[in-house]
Design a protein around this motif. Structure first.
Motif, short mmCIF file in Angstrom:
data_model
loop_
_atom_site.label_atom_id
_atom_site.label_comp_id
_atom_site.label_asym_id
_atom_site.label_seq_id
_atom_site.Cartn_x
_atom_site.Cartn_y
_atom_site.Cartn_z
N PRO A 48 0.84 -1.20 0.00
CA PRO A 48 0.00 0.00 0.00
C PRO A 48 0.88 1.25 0.00
CG PRO A 48 -0.71 -1.56 1.70
CD PRO A 48 0.58 -2.06 1.18
N LYS A 49 0.36 2.33 -0.58
CA LYS A 49 1.14 3.57 -0.63
C LYS A 49 1.43 4.12 0.76
CE LYS A 49 -0.19 4.98 -5.27
NZ LYS A 49 -0.77 6.03 -6.14
N THR A 50 0.55 3.85 1.70
CA THR A 50 0.81 4.31 3.07
C THR A 50 2.04 3.64 3.66
OG1 THR A 50 -0.75 2.62 3.84
CG2 THR A 50 -1.60 4.87 3.57
N SER A 51 2.44 2.51 3.07
CA SER A 51 3.62 1.80 3.58
C SER A 51 4.91 2.26 2.92
CB SER A 51 3.46 0.29 3.36
OG SER A 51 2.37 -0.21 4.09
N VAL A 111 7.99 2.52 5.23
CA VAL A 111 8.93 1.87 4.32
C VAL A 111 9.97 1.05 5.08
CG1 VAL A 111 10.79 3.60 4.12
CG2 VAL A 111 10.05 2.31 2.09
N MET A 112 10.07 1.29 6.39
CA MET A 112 11.03 0.52 7.20
C MET A 112 10.72 -0.98 7.18
SD MET A 112 13.72 1.76 8.57
CE MET A 112 14.00 0.45 9.76
N TYR A 115 14.47 9.37 3.30
CA TYR A 115 14.86 9.77 1.95
C TYR A 115 14.32 8.79 0.89
CZ TYR A 115 17.94 13.17 4.14
OH TYR A 115 18.43 14.21 4.87
N LEU A 116 14.30 7.51 1.24
CA LEU A 116 13.79 6.51 0.29
C LEU A 116 12.31 6.74 0.02
CD1 LEU A 116 14.08 4.01 -1.44
CD2 LEU A 116 13.75 2.59 0.60
N ALA A 117 11.54 7.05 1.08
CA ALA A 117 10.11 7.31 0.91
C ALA A 117 9.88 8.51 -0.01
CB ALA A 117 9.45 7.53 2.27
N LYS A 118 10.69 9.58 0.19
CA LYS A 118 10.56 10.77 -0.67
C LYS A 118 10.93 10.42 -2.11
CE LYS A 118 11.48 14.24 2.91
NZ LYS A 118 12.41 15.31 3.37
#
Length: 377
Positions: free
Chosen positions: A2-5, A12-13, A29-32
């Motif tokens: 899901p995008k929330t993840s 994202v962790m 930074y990865l999420a961005k």
């Protein structure tokens, strides 16, 4: 996922658990970066409608199953779901599986349980409600081996069934994912005696085809799980009791006696055969079902049902309906999977259904008033 993840550092962790080298500072930074990546390519990324469970879509035009092409994509978002989906894959040699099942089909109870597995995708076509089959008897009589044979139609059998001590929430999610496929539940005896009465509620829940309503922490309602399935269960004792409500008796087809009790060597060998060879028949059956004339199937089902009603007028209507569904599945599988001609397939299917139906309880035996009076006397 899901995008929330994947668009939040905290979410994202979880990719670290999947093997990605990641720490909290990197995660932000990865999420961005992932969010920017999608935004930069939003016009290039093809769109498909996502679904969260298997089974029929677009009426009866498409069927969601790994290996069957459709216009949909299956969004799991869960490692547990991914594990189930990976088990729904063909493996080994279809001929080896077919030879073992051809012999198994010489045993009436085993044949019926195998046919029940093929019957699950027919429920929507026939308008038949969800029902349960419970095979009970002594140990070492082939109950679990036959359950695995039934599940091997669709994939790796020992990964596709659950046990009675699974939580209701787990069974709900499994039943929803496996919509229009069989739900295998093994070993009634693992339920503690203290919680045996809870099984009645489990039977009602599965038969209803709808999970428990739940609320989110913010007060909004979660979407309730829904499914359409045939539950194939086993144990050493009957799942229905003298005190069971009538609704339980109408939903459960109880089969007493080991399906392979006279052939323990074959039952033992099945585990090895099925572990290596499975999953081919289910895909083939669905492909044939997609191009079949569904009106003709409904007509055949109605003729079988009327014939059984006339021959077994004292039996429960719900049992006759369910048995008729399994008879039709056996009739189709005999032709599409095992290569029998239409006449032989029809005769054998009716004989199998009649043998099972003749052993089931009658309307009078299922009556709550009659059972209460018998108990009082």
């Amino acid at each position: 996922l899901p995008k929330t993840s994947i668009f939040t550092g905290k979410g994202v962790m979880q990719l670290a658990n999947a093997g990605l080298t990641l720490n909290e500072d990197m995660a932000k930074y990865l999420a961005k970066w992932l969010s920017a990546l999608e935004a930069a390519n939003i016009d290039e990324i093809p769109e498909k409608q996502g679904v969260s469970k298997l089974g029929w879509r677009a009426g009866e035009a498409e069927f969601i199953l790994p290996g069957i092409d459709t216009s949909y994509t299956l969004d799991s978002g869960s490692p547990d779901v991914d594990g189930l989906l990976s088990a729904l894959q063909p493996a080994g040699d279809f001929q080896a599986w077919s030879e073992a099942m051809t012999y198994l089909r010489t045993k009436t109870r085993a044949r019926f349980i195998l046919a029940t597995s093929f019957a699950a995708p027919l429920l929507k076509i026939l308008g038949q409600r969800t029902f349960l089959v419970h095979n009970w008897g002594t140990t070492a009589d082939g109950k679990t081996a036959t359950l695995q044979a039934a599940m091997s139609v669709w994939g790796k059998p020992d990964e596709l069934y659950r046990t009675f001590d699974s939580t209701k929430a787990s069974l709900e999610k499994t039943a929803e994912l496996l919509t229009d496929l069989p739900l295998g539940i093994n070993e009634y005896e693992v339920v503690n005696d203290k919680y045996k009465n809870d099984v009645d509620n489990l039977v009602y829940m599965i038969g209803e085809g709808k999970g428990r309503g739940r609320a989110n922490k913010d007060g909004t309602m979660q979407r309730a799980s829904t499914w359409r399935t045939i539950a194939i269960m086993n144990g050493e004792n009957p799942i229905t009791r003298a005190s069971s409500k009538g609704g339980i008796l109408t939903r459960v087809i109880g089969i007493h006696g080991g399906p392979l009790k006279d052939d323990e060597a074959f039952a033992s060998s099945l585990y090895r055969v099925l572990a290596r060879n499975h999953g081919h028949a289910g895909q083939s059956f669905i492909q044939q079902l997609l191009v079949a004339n569904h009106d003709e199937l409904r007509g055949t089902y109605n003729r079988v049902r009327e014939g059984l009603r006339e021959a077994y007028s004292g039996k429960m209507e719900s049992h006759i309906d369910a048995i008729s569904c399994v008879v039709l599945a056996d009739f189709l599988a005999s032709q599409w999977i095992f290569g029998l001609d239409k006449d032989a397939a029809g005769q054998q299917a009716i004989e199998m259904g009649s043998a099972i139906l003749s052993e089931l309880i009658t309307k009078a035996e299922a009556s709550e008033s009659e059972r209460a009076w018998d108990w009082l006397q």
